[in-house]
Design an enzyme around this catalytic site. Structure first.
Site, PDB file in Angstrom:
ATOM      1  N   ASP A 107       0.586  -1.569   0.278  1.00  0.00           N
ATOM      2  CA  ASP A 107      -0.128   0.034   0.422  1.00  0.00           C
ATOM      3  C   ASP A 107       0.888   1.205   0.383  1.00  0.00           C
ATOM      4  O   ASP A 107       1.498   1.900   1.054  1.00  0.00           O
ATOM      5  CB  ASP A 107      -1.186  -0.281   1.176  1.00  0.00           C
ATOM      6  CG  ASP A 107      -1.823   1.322   0.931  1.00  0.00           C
ATOM      7  OD1 ASP A 107      -2.210   1.597  -0.335  1.00  0.00           O
ATOM      8  OD2 ASP A 107      -2.581   1.243   2.224  1.00  0.00           O
ATOM      9  N   ASP A 198       7.179 -16.724  -4.450  1.00  0.00           N
ATOM     10  CA  ASP A 198       7.400 -18.289  -3.087  1.00  0.00           C
ATOM     11  C   ASP A 198       8.634 -19.192  -4.147  1.00  0.00           C
ATOM     12  O   ASP A 198       9.542 -18.908  -3.097  1.00  0.00           O
ATOM     13  CB  ASP A 198       5.991 -19.385  -3.336  1.00  0.00           C
ATOM     14  CG  ASP A 198       5.334 -18.743  -1.401  1.00  0.00           C
ATOM     15  OD1 ASP A 198       5.559 -18.217  -1.542  1.00  0.00           O
ATOM     16  OD2 ASP A 198       4.174 -19.233  -1.440  1.00  0.00           O
ATOM     17  N   GLU A 199       8.669 -19.342  -5.157  1.00  0.00           N
ATOM     18  CA  GLU A 199       9.480 -20.220  -5.834  1.00  0.00           C
ATOM     19  C   GLU A 199      10.998 -18.851  -5.534  1.00  0.00           C
ATOM     20  O   GLU A 199      11.880 -19.754  -5.797  1.00  0.00           O
ATOM     21  CB  GLU A 199       9.586 -20.427  -7.290  1.00  0.00           C
ATOM     22  CG  GLU A 199       8.405 -21.640  -7.626  1.00  0.00           C
ATOM     23  CD  GLU A 199       8.137 -21.890  -8.973  1.00  0.00           C
ATOM     24  OE1 GLU A 199       8.440 -22.783  -9.957  1.00  0.00           O
ATOM     25  OE2 GLU A 199       7.500 -20.484  -8.971  1.00  0.00           O
TER      26      GLU A 199
END
Length: 627
Positions: A107, A198-199
């Site tokens: 944000d 995530d990878e």
DNA sequence: CGCTTTTCGTTCCAAT
DNA sequence: ATTGGAACGA
């Protein structure tokens, strides 16, 4: 004693309401809220807006009171059986918990204000807000110290902070910066880069937090702006977390059931807001850019819903202040709230939220609304409406959408708002429901809006054919709405249309083709005909529109839709004229005749029948579905 | 001096 | 089912 307590409660709730929707935002914690609210109250007192807020506040109070009286009854009941149901539901919900991925919500900090500060560094140390004297869109942190915040009228902000500098909105600039930020996000988007977040984390030996820090750092280097981030197991938690270390900070809530429950239990319910993905065009104009990363996509998002002022008050009355209290009070909440709202609260308590990354599908409506300094002249209102209708038609065209339902929204100078909607395919209808309101409607408006919804998919060939068929009918062959109504089987529509039928039956004379709208008017006398022309001349744009429409425009193109929107909304606007003004200024506006239009003992009746005919008139000329 | 409280899309709910 | 109203955030 009791009554003085109620008065006190009442004042307190009103003060909170007036304080506005975003009082818990970052940077506002240190503000003396009591003092700020009091100033806002003093400045607002007596204004139309204020009076309207008093009414709305009273409505909420009433709702709460009726809820509390139910509460009193339920308190004495044995809730054991209900608790069994609730606890079963809780167990089931808990099993849907997905802790398999990280979702991040980024944000921008005081986005518009930060952009302005970046371009005019001298503003940094000064209280500054972006917007106008009428309304602020955001404020920098210096200004927030004074209680100035987004969605606050500028002139009230000036009272709170006389040295406040107000910088006008520069949406083009914010959109440009938005694009810059988006390009950074895209680098981490598997659609553009080979790896999901995530990878990326697992191969780069960086922690999730480090990667997000890296993204925020990149945003800062690219745009000079700071962002805050929340990292958690789902969208709701990520959104809440992004607020924890704002500004220029981030917070990771571990993907651990216990940690999540612990975190959420002490969280005030008001802090709950849900982060949903919306159509991309919304993002373009939205206030801040956000990042949502998961295993599949990065999408810009826009948040909505959650627990706001009103829900907070309701929950407070039910002794729920923190999310943990939801569990304590689950029995009575189950009894008093709708299943949907109750289910929402249970998920909040468990910290379960959506992990869906895809955008929530096609948009469901498009609307355009404009606020203006109060207009009273019919002509002005028509022009404004035309403007809005054409803008809406443009937007529809841009999105290549075709709508079936049109909604008109009007806001009176009193801030009272009404909306009316109709489905275009069969909008022949008398105005009983609308006339319920007309006595209260003032002549002047401060806002008009139009909304298009119930989109028809472009492969709906059946509708296309239907539309084409009606577009091809020459105007001279258009029958009167009431005659068409007669061809309906016995139905509710038929019942509703009976007024129109009655009117037609009574009147005499011939058919006239109106030279302005070229519409054929059945069974009307000279006076009525002239009155019709009078009205048509007030809406002279219709001439062009109708002529064009009746020539060879492709049926169902968005242009035609636009014209229909305008057309229909004109009908509504005329329709919503207050009876007193309407009947005194244009007594003989009836087009299809009434019992005694010229010397009716009841002006109200005259108006009602006259306007009812008007709607029929407009409805008919926009090609109604015959059944 | 006195007037100035946005905009937009979605969802829910109650009434019908 | 449809409609009107209101909540929600920024």
């Amino acid at each position: 004693m009791e009554s003085s307590k109620t008065t006190e409660d009442h004042t307190r709730s009103l003060l909170t309401r007036l304080a506005g929707p975003s009082t818990n935002k970052a940077g506002l914690q240190s503000v003396d809220k009591e003092k700020v609210n009091k100033i806002i109250y003093e400045v607002s007192k007596g204004s139309a807006f204020f009076e309207n807020e008093v009414k709305r506040d009273a409505a909420v109070t009433e709702k709460i009171n009726s809820m509390l009286s139910n509460y009193e009854k339920i308190k004495t009941q044995d809730l054991t059986a209900d608790l069994v149901i609730v606890d079963t539901q809780l167990i089931e919900l808990d099993q849907t918990r997905d802790l398999s991925q990280h979702i991040c919500h980024i944000d921008m900090d005081a986005f518009y204000a930060s952009v302005e500060e970046r371009d005019r560094p001298e503003l940094k140390s000064k209280p500054m807000a972006v917007g106008s004297l009428g309304m602020l869109t955001t404020a920098n942190y210096e200004a927030r110290k004074y209680g100035v915040r987004s969605a606050m009228p500028g002139y009230i902000a000036m009272r709170l902070c006389p040295q406040l500098i107000i910088v006008p909105n520069d949406f083009a600039k914010y959109t440009e910066v938005s694009g810059q930020i988006r390009r950074i996000f895209e680098k981490y988007d598997p659609d553009f880069s080979p790896m999901s977040l995530d990878e990326y984390v697992s191969t780069s030996e960086l922690t999730v937090e480090a990667v997000i820090e890296q993204i925020r750092d990149e945003i800062f280097r690219e745009t000079g702006l700071t962002a805050s981030a929340g990292i958690a197991a789902n969208k709701m938690l990520a959104k809440i977390c992004s607020d924890i270390n704002k500004p220029n900070g981030q917070y990771l809530l571990p993907n651990d059931r216990y940690a999540i429950m612990e975190f959420i239990a002490k969280l005030p319910v008001r802090k709950v807001s849900v982060f949903a993905l919306k159509h991309e065009t919304v993002c373009k104009s939205s206030v801040a850019s956000r990042l949502l990363t998961g295993q599949i996509y990065i999408v810009l998002g826009y948040d909505i819903s959650g627990i706001g002022r009103v829900t907070e008050r309701i929950l407070e009355a039910l002794e729920v202040k923190t999310c943990g209290d939801i569990y304590t009070q689950r029995g009575i909440l189950y009894k008093l709230l709708s299943p949907i709202n109750f289910g929402f609260l249970l998920r909040v308590y468990l910290g379960i939220g959506s992990t869906k990354i895809e955008s929530d599908g096609a948009r469901k409506s498009i609307s355009v609304e404009r606020t203006f300094s109060t207009l009273s002249k019919e002509e002005d209102l028509y022009n404004k409406l035309k403007e809005i209708a054409m803008k809406l038609a443009d937007d529809l065209k841009e999105e290549n959408l075709k709508c079936k339902t049109i909604t008109i929204k009007l806001k009176m100078p009193s801030f009272q708002t009404v909306t009316r909607s109709k489905t275009i395919c069969r909008y022949i209808q008398t105005g009983h429901d609308i006339f319920k309101y007309d006595a209260e409607l003032p002549v002047s408006l401060r806002l008009m809006g139009l909304r298009a919804s119930s989109f028809i998919s472009s492969d709906d060939t059946q509708n296309m054919g239907l539309k084409r068929f009606f577009s091809s009918i020459p105007p001279s062959e258009m029958t009167s709405p009431s005659k068409k109504a007669k061809t309906y089987p016995a139905s509710q529509e038929n019942e509703l249309d009976r007024d129109g039928v009655d009117l037609i039956k009574i009147t005499t004379n011939d058919d006239y083709a109106c030279p302005v709208c070229t519409h054929v008017l059945k069974n009307i006398d000279n006076t009525q005909f002239n009155a019709h022309i009078d009205i048509c001349l007030n809406t002279v744009e219709l001439k062009t529109i109708l002529t064009t429409q009746r020539s060879a425009i492709m049926p169902f193109s968005s242009t035609v839709i636009g014209h229909e929107i305008q057309h229909l909304s004109h009908a509504y606007l005329i329709f919503l004229r207050p009876s007193t003004t309407f009947s005194s200024s244009r007594k003989s506006c009836s087009v299809s005749g009434t019992n005694e239009p010229q010397h009716s003992p009841s002006p109200k009746l005259t108006t009602a029948t006259g306007s009812s005919s008007l709607l029929n008139y407009f409805g008919n000329s926009s090609r109604q579905n015959p059944g």
